[in-house]
Motif scaffolding. Structure first.
Motif, short mmCIF file in Angstrom:
data_model
loop_
_atom_site.label_atom_id
_atom_site.label_comp_id
_atom_site.label_asym_id
_atom_site.label_seq_id
_atom_site.Cartn_x
_atom_site.Cartn_y
_atom_site.Cartn_z
N SER A 123 -3.44 -1.92 8.23
CA SER A 123 -4.33 -2.56 7.27
C SER A 123 -4.94 -1.53 6.35
CB SER A 123 -5.44 -3.30 8.03
OG SER A 123 -6.48 -3.70 7.16
N SER A 124 -5.21 -1.93 5.11
CA SER A 124 -5.85 -1.04 4.14
C SER A 124 -6.93 -1.79 3.39
CB SER A 124 -4.81 -0.52 3.14
OG SER A 124 -5.43 0.32 2.16
N ALA A 125 -8.02 -1.10 3.10
CA ALA A 125 -9.09 -1.63 2.26
C ALA A 125 -9.91 -0.44 1.77
CB ALA A 125 -9.96 -2.64 3.01
N GLY A 126 -10.99 -0.72 1.07
CA GLY A 126 -11.85 0.34 0.54
C GLY A 126 -11.60 0.57 -0.93
N GLU A 127 -10.33 0.73 -1.29
CA GLU A 127 -9.90 0.79 -2.68
C GLU A 127 -8.51 0.17 -2.75
OE1 GLU A 127 -11.96 4.09 -5.25
OE2 GLU A 127 -10.52 5.03 -3.90
N ALA A 128 -8.12 -0.23 -3.94
CA ALA A 128 -6.81 -0.88 -4.09
C ALA A 128 -5.69 0.09 -3.73
CB ALA A 128 -6.63 -1.39 -5.51
N LEU A 129 -4.67 -0.44 -3.10
CA LEU A 129 -3.55 0.36 -2.64
C LEU A 129 -2.48 0.45 -3.74
CD1 LEU A 129 -2.13 1.67 -0.05
CD2 LEU A 129 -0.98 -0.55 0.15
N PRO A 130 -2.17 1.64 -4.24
CA PRO A 130 -1.08 1.76 -5.21
C PRO A 130 0.25 1.31 -4.60
CG PRO A 130 -2.42 3.75 -5.20
CD PRO A 130 -2.84 2.94 -4.02
N ALA A 131 1.06 0.60 -5.39
CA ALA A 131 2.32 0.07 -4.87
C ALA A 131 3.21 1.18 -4.33
CB ALA A 131 3.04 -0.71 -5.97
N ASP A 132 3.27 2.29 -5.05
CA ASP A 132 4.14 3.40 -4.63
C ASP A 132 3.75 3.92 -3.26
OD1 ASP A 132 6.08 5.69 -5.21
OD2 ASP A 132 4.20 6.78 -4.98
N LEU A 133 2.46 3.98 -2.99
CA LEU A 133 1.98 4.48 -1.71
C LEU A 133 2.38 3.55 -0.57
CD1 LEU A 133 0.35 6.69 -0.32
CD2 LEU A 133 -1.74 5.43 -0.87
N GLY A 134 2.21 2.24 -0.78
CA GLY A 134 2.61 1.29 0.25
C GLY A 134 4.10 1.34 0.52
N GLU A 135 4.88 1.46 -0.53
CA GLU A 135 6.33 1.49 -0.37
C GLU A 135 6.79 2.75 0.36
OE1 GLU A 135 7.30 1.06 -4.45
OE2 GLU A 135 7.02 -1.13 -4.44
N ARG A 136 6.17 3.88 0.06
CA ARG A 136 6.54 5.13 0.75
C ARG A 136 6.15 5.09 2.23
NH1 ARG A 136 4.08 9.69 -0.81
NH2 ARG A 136 2.57 8.79 -2.26
N PHE A 137 4.99 4.51 2.51
CA PHE A 137 4.56 4.37 3.91
C PHE A 137 5.54 3.49 4.68
CE2 PHE A 137 2.17 2.84 7.50
CZ PHE A 137 1.33 3.89 7.85
N LYS A 138 5.91 2.38 4.08
CA LYS A 138 6.87 1.45 4.72
C LYS A 138 8.21 2.14 4.96
CE LYS A 138 8.94 -2.46 5.91
NZ LYS A 138 9.04 -3.62 5.00
N LYS A 139 8.66 2.92 3.99
CA LYS A 139 9.94 3.61 4.13
C LYS A 139 9.92 4.60 5.28
CE LYS A 139 13.27 6.41 1.53
NZ LYS A 139 13.57 7.07 0.22
N HIS A 140 8.77 5.27 5.48
CA HIS A 140 8.69 6.27 6.56
C HIS A 140 8.49 5.64 7.92
CE1 HIS A 140 7.95 10.24 8.36
NE2 HIS A 140 7.01 9.63 9.06
N PHE A 141 7.51 4.73 8.03
CA PHE A 141 7.13 4.20 9.34
C PHE A 141 7.79 2.86 9.67
CE2 PHE A 141 3.44 7.09 8.76
CZ PHE A 141 3.52 7.77 9.96
N GLY A 142 8.36 2.20 8.66
CA GLY A 142 8.98 0.91 8.92
C GLY A 142 7.99 -0.22 9.10
N VAL A 143 6.74 -0.01 8.67
CA VAL A 143 5.69 -1.02 8.81
C VAL A 143 4.99 -1.18 7.46
CG1 VAL A 143 3.57 -1.68 10.03
CG2 VAL A 143 5.30 -0.32 11.20
N ASP A 144 4.81 -2.42 7.03
CA ASP A 144 4.08 -2.67 5.80
C ASP A 144 2.59 -2.36 5.97
OD1 ASP A 144 5.77 -3.66 3.65
OD2 ASP A 144 6.21 -5.36 4.97
N ILE A 145 1.96 -1.97 4.87
CA ILE A 145 0.50 -1.88 4.83
C ILE A 145 -0.02 -3.20 4.26
CG2 ILE A 145 -1.50 -0.73 3.85
CD1 ILE A 145 0.10 1.83 3.68
N ILE A 146 -0.91 -3.84 5.01
CA ILE A 146 -1.50 -5.11 4.57
C ILE A 146 -2.77 -4.78 3.79
CG2 ILE A 146 -2.28 -7.40 5.29
CD1 ILE A 146 0.65 -6.62 6.03
N ASP A 147 -2.68 -4.78 2.47
CA ASP A 147 -3.81 -4.41 1.63
C ASP A 147 -4.71 -5.61 1.39
OD1 ASP A 147 -5.41 -2.80 -0.01
OD2 ASP A 147 -4.35 -3.43 -1.81
N GLY A 148 -6.02 -5.36 1.37
CA GLY A 148 -6.98 -6.41 1.10
C GLY A 148 -8.24 -5.82 0.48
N ILE A 149 -9.13 -6.69 0.07
CA ILE A 149 -10.43 -6.24 -0.43
C ILE A 149 -11.53 -6.99 0.30
CG2 ILE A 149 -10.38 -7.90 -2.35
CD1 ILE A 149 -12.12 -5.94 -3.95
#
Length: 532
Positions: free
Chosen positions: A304-330
């Motif tokens: 999960s992510s919050a605090g500030e908006a998650l840049p798309a590139d950052l979420g995609e790179r995290f998913k590529k490395h760990f195989g898990v999506d980041i669930i962004d919210g506010i």
């Protein structure tokens, strides 16, 4: 079984409702299950209940009365949930404060809250003592968790305090709408505000988001980089896990990449989290760190992510490395937790997702009218977890809490699929050549450059009084890039008028303890330079 995907099916808390009693009762059937693990040991649900009830008894025995405030200045450890829930169980109001502030900040919070007692970590006692000295404010009771040195006269050791009491038999007969606790806003734009939440508010965040969106379960092991004093961290690491009987790992130290990796891989505590809560700044630091663990070294099923908006590139790179999506919210301190979010099975990187069931969202213009789809608007939220008020600040209370709606101070655009895309804070939006420019959009473009770790964009005024965009950039260790290169990089990705006219390189960006970039400090740097 309650269907939390349908908010109308969620059981409304009764009129007489004590949130601490509620969480303890949920877990009475699992007394041997581990509730919390910190660097020094673990605490079962049975032990947790006993200690909570002892704290409650001790605070009442010390002379505190219903709804009086108790300052909670503590590093994340097993004593934190015991203290927080113990105060609530007794009908008192814990005021959870940032553990990384100065004595001047604590002096303000003491005077503002008029706390009658404090529960404090030994390592933070000098700051609290200095705050009392500066303000002349005297606390009736000071209880010290894990003392770092012999205690001065009048202070009480936390363990001795607990053991001197018999567990309180009955929780305070609190009302669902009674004040339960305070959280101070993070102060990203100035003086923090004491935000008052009721007993029902955390119940609703647990039901609508913790269960309804994240679908947490009792087999989960949760770890939050965001600390417990932060609204996001309080849900992540206390109320959500306890609402389903899960286990939580607590960490006293700062959530550096190295410290985070130790918890994710089980090197500290022996447990590998299945659920990790972070923030974009932390994810960027993790992915840039040379000791980034392999996906096989962790056991993550949900991030999960919050605090500030998650840049798309950052979420995609995290998913590529760990195989898990980041669930962004506010979420916000005012709404207590997340009200607009991506979903575990429905992620749109670059957007903040869709309204959490149980919450309504509106985007409004400067006159208060609703904007059309695709147009920029101010974000308003309607939901059951909204704070009661800002303590002692009627003007800001009226500005923020408006007829059941909460004004967030964020600018958003609603997309055709019903998702929402963040465009920055209302007071950070820039109008360049008569056109709005989103600082976040420019920042998101900059951080796609392979040499850039972080970026923050603010508006500066030129000699003609016109607003220009300026980017502050932090480069990755060992990487290089110059101003011309980064300007050209942004121009290739955004409309030409959006590129930053000025770029300044820094070693680090000023941030709050919760990871939010303090753009007002960056603006102050420019104002100081202009006046020289």
């Amino acid at each position: 079984m309650t269907d939390t995907s349908n908010p109308s099916a969620v059981i409304v808390p009764p009129e007489r409702f004590n949130f601490a009693r509620h969480l303890l009762s949920v877990n009475q059937a699992r007394p041997q299950k581990t509730a919390f693990v910190d660097d020094l040991g673990s605490l079962s649900y049975g032990q947790l209940e006993e200690r909570v009830r002892r704290v409650a008894a001790g605070l009442l025995a010390a002379g505190l009365r219903r709804e009086e405030r108790v300052l909670l200045l503590m590093q994340d450890c097993n004593d934190w949930p015991v203290s927080f829930l113990g105060a609530i169980y007794a009908g008192l109001v814990p005021v959870a404060v940032n553990s990384l502030l100065t004595a001047d900040d604590y002096a303000y919070m003491l005077e503002n809250s008029r706390a009658q007692a404090a529960l404090v970590s030994g390592a933070l006692l000098p700051a609290l003592t200095a705050a009392m000295s500066k303000s002349g404010y005297e606390l009736g009771v000071v209880i010290v968790s894990r003392p770092a040195a012999p205690l001065h006269e009048g202070a009480i050791d936390f363990e001795a305090f607990l053991q001197s009491q018999q567990p309180l038999q009955e929780a305070a007969n609190s009302g669902a709408d009674d004040p339960a606790f305070w959280l101070y806003s993070s102060g990203s734009t100035g003086r923090p505000k004491g935000t008052v939440h009721s007993h029902a508010n955390p119940y609703w965040t647990c039901e609508l988001y913790g269960k309804g969106v994240l679908a947490l379960r009792d087999s989960d092991v949760c770890f939050s980089a965001a600390k417990l004093f932060f609204a996001y961290g309080l849900g992540n690491a206390l109320t959500f896990p306890m609402a389903v009987g899960a286990t939580t790992i607590l960490m006293a130290e700062r959530p550096t990449p190295a410290a985070t990796f130790k918890r994710l891989t089980g090197a500290v505590g022996g447990l590998r989290p299945s659920v990790f809560y972070g923030a974009p700044t932390g994810f960027a630091g993790m992915l840039a760190h040379p000791e980034l663990p392999a996906a096989a070294a962790v056991a993550l099923r949900l991030v999960s992510s919050a605090g500030e908006a998650l840049p798309a590139d950052l979420g995609e790179r995290f998913k590529k490395h760990f195989g898990v999506d980041i669930i962004d919210g506010i979420g916000s301190t005012e709404m207590l937790h997340i009200f607009l979010s991506n979903l575990p099975d429905k992620v749109r990187y670059g957007s903040t997702g869709w309204p959490v069931p149980g919450y309504r969202i509106e985007l409004r213009d400067e006159e208060g009218g609703r904007v059309a789809e695709g147009e920029l608007g101010e974000l308003y939220i309607h939901g059951p977890s909204a704070a009661m008020m800002y303590w002692g600040n009627n003007e800001k209370t009226r500005q923020t809490f408006q007829g059941g709606w909460t004004k967030s101070g964020d600018k958003y655009v609603c997309n055709a699929d019903g998702s929402y895309t963040y465009s920055g804070r209302s007071d950070d939006m820039l109008k360049v050549s008569g056109i709005y420019v989103s600082p976040f959009e420019v920042e998101a473009a900059l951080v796609q450059h392979p040499s850039v770790l972080e970026a923050a964009v603010v508006g500066v005024t030129d000699e003609q009084g016109l607003t220009k965009t300026k980017a502050y950039v932090v480069l990755k260790s060992g990487q290089q890039a110059d101003e011309a290169e980064l300007k050209a990089f942004v121009k290739e990705r955004l409309a030409p008028y959006k590129y930053p006219r000025i770029i300044e390189f820094l070693e680090e960006l000023p941030k709050t303890a919760t990871g939010k970039i303090q753009r007002f400090k960056l603006r102050a740097i420019d104002a100081t330079a202009a006046n020289r």
